[in-house]
Every structure is written in C-alpha cells, then in structure tokens.
Design a protein around this motif. Structure first.
Motif: not given
Length: 323
Positions: A35-44
């Motif tokens: 799921d590419d949508g997790v990228t902003p979460i991982l960045r944070a």
C-alpha cells in the motif's frame, strides 16, 4: 493505493509511537500488501525512531536462530525490557505468506504484552530479508520497544542485508555441515559483530569456535586496530546455556558504540545510504513496470536490429524518467 487524510495520519502516528500494538500490526500489514498510502506515515514515524536497540540475528538454516531468540527474549523480559521480533520466513509457494511462522516457535511469550513477534514472508527476496523489512523496522523503531530483533530467513551465504538494517549483528554458526568452509567463503568476519557457535555440546564445537577466533584475529591484524573486536560465544539454545554471556556481549557492543560516536555515526550513515538506495530501487521498479511499455517499446527496435544496445536504452530511460 489509499490516501491518508491528515487527521488519520496524525492519529496513526500517535497510536504507533504510543506503543499501541494493534496500530503497529495494521500498519505492517499494509506495508506487506504494498500500500503506497503508508509512505507519509513512514516518513513521519522515521523522525520518532532511533531509541530502541536494533539487533540482527543471522546464520545458516538449522543453526537454531529462533530457539536462541526465544531464550534471549526470556532473558530480556526478566530484566524488564520490552522486545519486538521481526522474523523473516520463507514464502509459501501457494499463498506467498510466511511458511514457518516464528510465532509458533517462540510460543513461550504468547500473551506477554511486553513481547511482539511478527513473521514476514521473504517473497523470494535475496539477502535474507523481505523487501518490506526496512519499512516494518521503521514502524517498530518508532514504538517504545527496548529491543528490536530482526531474524533473517536462513538462506546461507546471501544474508548480508541484515548488517545494513541492524546496529549490531549476531551471526550463528553450528559445528556441523562444514560451516567452517562456508564461513571462509562467505567472508563472515565482515558481517558479524558477535559470533555464536550454537549446539556447543557437539564434539566439533570447540574446533569451530577456535577456527572463528583465528579468522577474526587474522582479520583484525590485516585491517589494523578496531574499536570493537568481535567475540565468539558458545551457546546451547535448547537449554539456554550461554545466553547470559551473549546478552552481556551485546550490551558491551552497544556500550562500545556509545563510547565511540564516530564509529556509531559511520555505521548509521552506511545504513541510511543503503536504505535510501533500497527505497529508490523500489520506486524505480514500480515506475518502470507502470510506464516502461510506452517508454521502452520505441527504443527496442534498434536493439533488435543490433543498431543499438540495451545499455544505451537503460541510460535513455533513466534520463527521461529523471527529467
């Protein structure tokens, strides 16, 4: 792909960093699904990491990695430390999921809120780690675990990726199966910070331990003085013998890194370089799969007619993509 609203992103980050296991589990599941949508979460989450000790456990199949980890978790829990384990297992040829399931092999700690064990399928990834392992470690490092263990799949000589994810690497060997020859071929002195000869009650265990000690001594002589000289620890994971010694050596290695910040920083820089390269490779792979056909097809004909070459095509694709 799902887009995470700002409010949901903040709530997820808050839940994970607070140590809510359900939130961490759901996020790791999304990572495994791609799921590419997790990228902003991982960045944070990355900005909240770096507090727990990340320890890699690697070695050939049958060395007893899971049994030893089970004993190590018990030791740390008796000290009051919380522990997360990311165990990379072979993939099922039918479902793609983890075949062995280390949660079964480490069942002594089921129900303990201070222990988290997650099996992750390697999905054919070389290097001993799943491609999603780096992202999963970002999640676990952002949670308030005292110790984060990552166990490689046990594929033999390819298990070098773990040294680019873990601050300290423990490499297991057994006295059976000609591991001394394999060790020499694999150049393991460059992989491990601590070496373990498991099943040390075997008649050949002492010979294997001395062989490793001689190799490590020679390596140190060739490469000059180092801040850390890797020890060789004898263990019997089945009975727990040697576990306290191993835990003490791990503590000593982290203490050495703390006393030599330049060494710790150099190691961390190497891990960051590898992580950036890993993420970039994954993003390029996804873009190529989604966009390669319209970009690549017009460039193939000259190669088929031997008027061009695939190296020039690759350079042209990179130039277009980065432009």
């Amino acid at each position: 792909m799902t887009t995470e609203p700002d409010s949901d992103l903040a709530a997820t980050v808050a839940a994970v960093t607070a140590g809510q296991i359900r939130a961490g589990t759901r996020l790791i599941s999304r990572i495994e699904r791609g799921d590419d949508g997790v990228t902003p979460i991982l960045r944070a989450l990355f900005l909240h990491g770096g507090h727990g000790r990340v320890i890699g456990i690697t070695g050939p199949p049958g060395a007893g990695k899971s049994t030893l980890i089970n004993r190590m978790v018990g030791h740390w829990r008796r000290q009051g430390r919380s522990v997360a384990v990311l165990a990379i297992d072979p993939s099922s040829p039918f479902t793609g999921g983890a075949v062995l399931g280390d949660r079964l092999r480490m069942g002594d700690h089921s129900g303990d809120p201070g222990v988290f064990i997650r099996s992750m399928a390697s999905r054919g990834q070389l290097g001993g780690l799943a491609r999603a392992a780096g992202d999963a470690l970002t999640v676990l490092e952002a949670m308030p675990w005292d110790v984060v263990l990552v166990e490689t799949v046990g594929v033999g000589q390819n298990e070098t990726d773990v040294m680019r994810h873990a601050a300290v690497v423990v490499l297991l060997q057994t006295p059976m199966g000609g591991d001394d020859i394999q060790a020499a071929k694999a150049g393991i002195t460059e992989i491990g910070d601590i070496f373990v000869v498991n099943k040390s009650d075997h008649p050949d265990a002492e010979r294997t331990a001395r062989y490793l000690e001689d190799m490590l001594f020679l390596s140190q002589r060739l490469h000059g003085d180092r801040s850390w000289h890797p020890p060789v620890v004898r263990t019997r994971a089945a009975s727990g013998a040697g576990v306290e010694d191993l835990a003490a050596q791990i503590d000593r290695c982290f203490a050495t890194l703390a006393a030599h910040p330049e060494l710790a920083r150099a190691r961390m820089a190497e891990r960051v370089r590898h992580r950036v390269t890993e993420i970039l490779r994954h993003q390029l792979d996804r873009r190529l799969k989604s966009e390669a056909s319209p970009l690549l097809d017009p460039l193939i004909e000259p190669v088929l007619a031997r008027r061009g070459d695939p190296y020039a095509v690759a350079d042209e694709l990179l130039a277009r993509m980065f432009a």
